[in-house]
Structure formats: structure tokens, C-alpha cells
Design an enzyme around this catalytic site. Structure first.
Site, PDB file in Angstrom:
ATOM      1  N   HIS A  41       0.814  -1.272  -0.098  1.00 58.88           N
ATOM      2  CA  HIS A  41       0.044   0.165  -0.170  1.00 58.88           C
ATOM      3  C   HIS A  41       1.106   1.130  -0.026  1.00 58.88           C
ATOM      4  CE1 HIS A  41      -3.433  -2.741   1.374  1.00 58.88           C
ATOM      5  NE2 HIS A  41      -2.718  -3.277   2.297  1.00 58.88           N
TER       6      HIS A  41
HETATM    7  O1  RIB Z   1      -4.686  -0.318   4.856  1.00 59.10           O
HETATM    8  C1  RIB Z   1      -3.414  -0.213   4.890  1.00 59.10           C
HETATM    9  C2  RIB Z   1      -2.641   0.776   5.426  1.00 59.10           C
HETATM   10  O2  RIB Z   1      -2.766   0.550   6.886  1.00 59.10           O
HETATM   11  C3  RIB Z   1      -1.201   0.713   5.378  1.00 59.10           C
HETATM   12  O3  RIB Z   1      -0.765   2.087   5.517  1.00 59.10           O
HETATM   13  C4  RIB Z   1      -0.429   0.213   6.261  1.00 59.10           C
HETATM   14  O4  RIB Z   1       0.778   0.386   6.804  1.00 59.10           O
HETATM   15  C5  RIB Z   1      -1.490   0.290   7.418  1.00 59.10           C
HETATM   16  O5  RIB Z   1      -1.121   1.720   8.166  1.00 59.10           O
END
Ligand code: RIB
Ligand code: CA
Length: 316
Positions: free
Chosen positions: A245
Site C-alpha cells: 500500500h
Molecule cells: O490499509 C493499509 C494501511 O494501513 C497501510 O498504511 C498500512 O501500513 C496500515 O497503516
């Protein structure tokens, strides 16, 4: 020869395995000038995420300043660390070296305020965590909102399911009041949510091609193996890969052409019984010129090749 422009950014993190990859990407990108890193609770408590952030910068021999930030959401208690995906130490229980330096004495919100007033309209903030630090900045001084060039937010789910509840993504779920305040602030926002981050995929094979001579290779290989196994355990559709992500949000800040966006009004639900943390994207009237830029499509091969190049993974 065309001159490559350098973008000034601040990273807001909850390091976290995918945050760690995002830090590595950003700090090795010649086109990004990371002015500072702010931390918060999320994948782990703020002391752990700050420690992990400092450890990653040490492994990169970077002295970028790190500022400790939010301990808990604006209006709610914190619901605790995400140990099933990030381990008890936030980095998949990998061995993490003790940081060589402490965080700065300045608090995250004060740092953000100082930089934005010194460099108005010049700084992009890339948020990879709950939006608490940014919301607290806006509550502290609403006049800074127009000084932010852009917020690139890893968070939300427009037209796909959430990853914490059927409708909520973790960074929005983790502080929905903060997220709504930020989405309503009028700051130009690009939302890099699950619609695109679930197409940004790191595989076991990619991990095997990570240059083992890099100082962070052993830690990131162990941490990412934990992360891959967690996704494989919980998601039948994610066998052999995990979404990265946070690096995607950094890549979009660096090169917005990696994603296709549509501009829609977005509100964040924070009073729903079943829908708290939902990013409610209003597509009924079509695109709106001042809407949030919602990333809906990704040039995945272009992103992956850039990611591999930045972090030291040999091409497939
Ligand atoms: O949903 C994914 C996000 O949530 C990413 O930023 C992960 O590191 C958590 O913070
Ligand atoms: Ca994160």
C-alpha cells in the site's frame, strides 16, 4: 537534456512493514527531497513506529529528521497494534537494530507548522497512516491548509471492500473523525486507496531478487515474509503476493501519471453503526472540478519496475 525536478515531501508514517518499504523507496528516490518524517500510532504504538522509522533511516545512512506524533485518535481510544500483519515490533518480528539517534525534540505538529509556513505551497505531504497528525495541525492552525501543496493519502476504499470492515480501510478506520476533517479541509487531495493498492503486488519471487548486500535486506526479507504469510493466511485470493500500500502512495506523489483519477466529493463516515470509517465517494453527479482525486486505476507494471529499481530488487 531535460532537467528532472525534485519534489519536496514530508512522510507521515506508522512504520509498519509497508511503511518501511515506502521509506526505503522515498529516501532512495533522486526526485524526492524528504524534508522530515512524522510518526503516529497505527500498526504499532507511536514509540515503536518512531523507533522503527529511525532504524530504517539508519540502515539507509539517512539523517532525515524524525518527529514523534499522535499517540491516539482525536476522539476515541486507540484499538491497539496490528500484530497479525506487522508483528509485535511492527516489523514482522524481524530483528531491528537499535536506532543510532533519538527523534527530534520538536513535536510532529509543530514541525509541520514550521515547514509549511516557511515553504508555503511547496510541500507535498504523503500520509501512510491515520490522519491524526494532519487533523491536529488543522485544529491547531486552520490557516495552514492553503499552504499545503497537496496531500497524497494512502487510505480509503472507493468502490472496493475495506480491509478492516466490509467498507473501511485501516488508515481511515483508525481515526475516522480526523480523516473527515482532513477530507473536508479544501486541501488538494489524492486518495490512493485499496482500489489501486490491491493491484500493487509484491511476490515471494520479488523478495528473492532483493539485493542481499543492501544493509536493510535481511530485516526487510524477514519482515516481508511475515507479511506475505499473514495475507496468504487470511485471504484466499492473495496467495503468493501481498499488497504494498504505502510505497504506491509515495510513487504517486513522485509521478501522478502512475494512476488514473476521478474527482469526486468524499466524506468519511464516523457515526455509522456498520459503516464507520467508510470513505463515501459521491459519484452520482459525475466528476466535480474541486473534488478529491480518487485513484481508480493503476499502471501496475510501471509502478513495479520503479519500485524494484528504487529498493534494489532485480528486474524479473
Ligand atoms: O490499509 C493499509 C494501511 O494501513 C497501510 O498504511 C498500512 O501500513 C496500515 O497503516
Ligand atoms: Ca502505514
Amino acid at each position: 537534456m531535460a532537467k528532472t525536478s525534485v519534489r519536496r515531501i514530508i512522510l507521515d508514517v506508522d512504520t509498519g512493514i509497508d511503511d518501511a518499504w515506502a521509506l526505503i523507496y522515498a529516501l532512495r528516490a533522486p526526485t524526492l527531497d524528504v524534508l522530515g518524517i512524522t510518526t503516529g500510532f497505527g500498526n504499532a504504538d507511536v514509540d515503536t513506529t518512531t523507533r522503527n522509522t529511525l532504524a530504517v533511516t539508519d540502515l539507509l545512512q539517512s539523517r532525515v529528521p524524525v518527529y514523534r506524533g499522535a499517540v491516539k485518535p482525536l476522539c476515541r481510544p486507540w484499538d491497539g497494534p496490528v500484530t497479525s500483519y506487522h508483528g509485535v515490533n511492527g516489523l514482522g518480528n524481524a530483528s531491528v537494530p537499535d536506532p543510532l539517534r533519538p527523534p527530534e525534540n520538536t513535536e510532529a505538529v509543530d514541525f509541520l507548522h514550521q515547514v509549511l509556513t516557511a515553504l508555503p505551497h511547496e510541500v507535498t505531504i504523503v500520509t501512510l497512516a491515520r490522519l491524526t497528525n494532519i487533523a491536529r495541525l488543522l485544529l491547531y492552525d486552520p490557516h495552514v491548509a492553503p499552504l499545503i501543496s497537496r496531500l497524497v493519502i494512502m487510505g480509503g476504499a472507493a468502490f472496493v471492500p475495506g480491509n478492516v470492515t466490509p467498507v473501511a480501510e485501516a488508515n481511515i478506520w483508525g481515526d475516522p473523525e480526523a480523516a473527515d476533517l482532513v477530507f473536508q479541509s479544501g486541501i488538494p487531495i489524492t486518495m490512493v486507496g485499496l482500489d489501486v493498492t490491491h493491484r500493487a503486488r509484491l511476490t515471494w519471487d520479488d523478495l528473492d531478487r532483493l539485493d542481499s548486500s543492501l544493509p536493510y535486506a535481511a530485516m526487510m526479507r524477514d519482515a516481508t515474509a511475515f507479511y506475505l504469510k499473514a495475507y496468504e493466511r487470511d485471504h484466499p485470493e492473495m496467495q503468493g503476493w501481498c499488497p504494498i500500500h504505502d510505497p504506491l502512495a509515495v510513487a504517486v506523489a513522485e509521478d501522478p501519471s502512475l494512476v488514473a483519477v476521478r474527482r469526486y466529493p468524499v466524506r468519511v463516515e464516523h457515526a455509522g453503526r456498520w459503516t464507520t470509517g467508510m470513505t463515501v465517494v459521491d459519484a452520482r453527479m459525475g466528476e466535480q472540478p474541486h473534488g478529491i482525486e480518487v485513484a481508480l486505476d493503476l499502471n501496475a507494471p510501471a509502478f513495479l519496475h520503479r519500485f524494484w529499481d528504487r529498493v534494489g530488487i532485480a528486474p524479473a
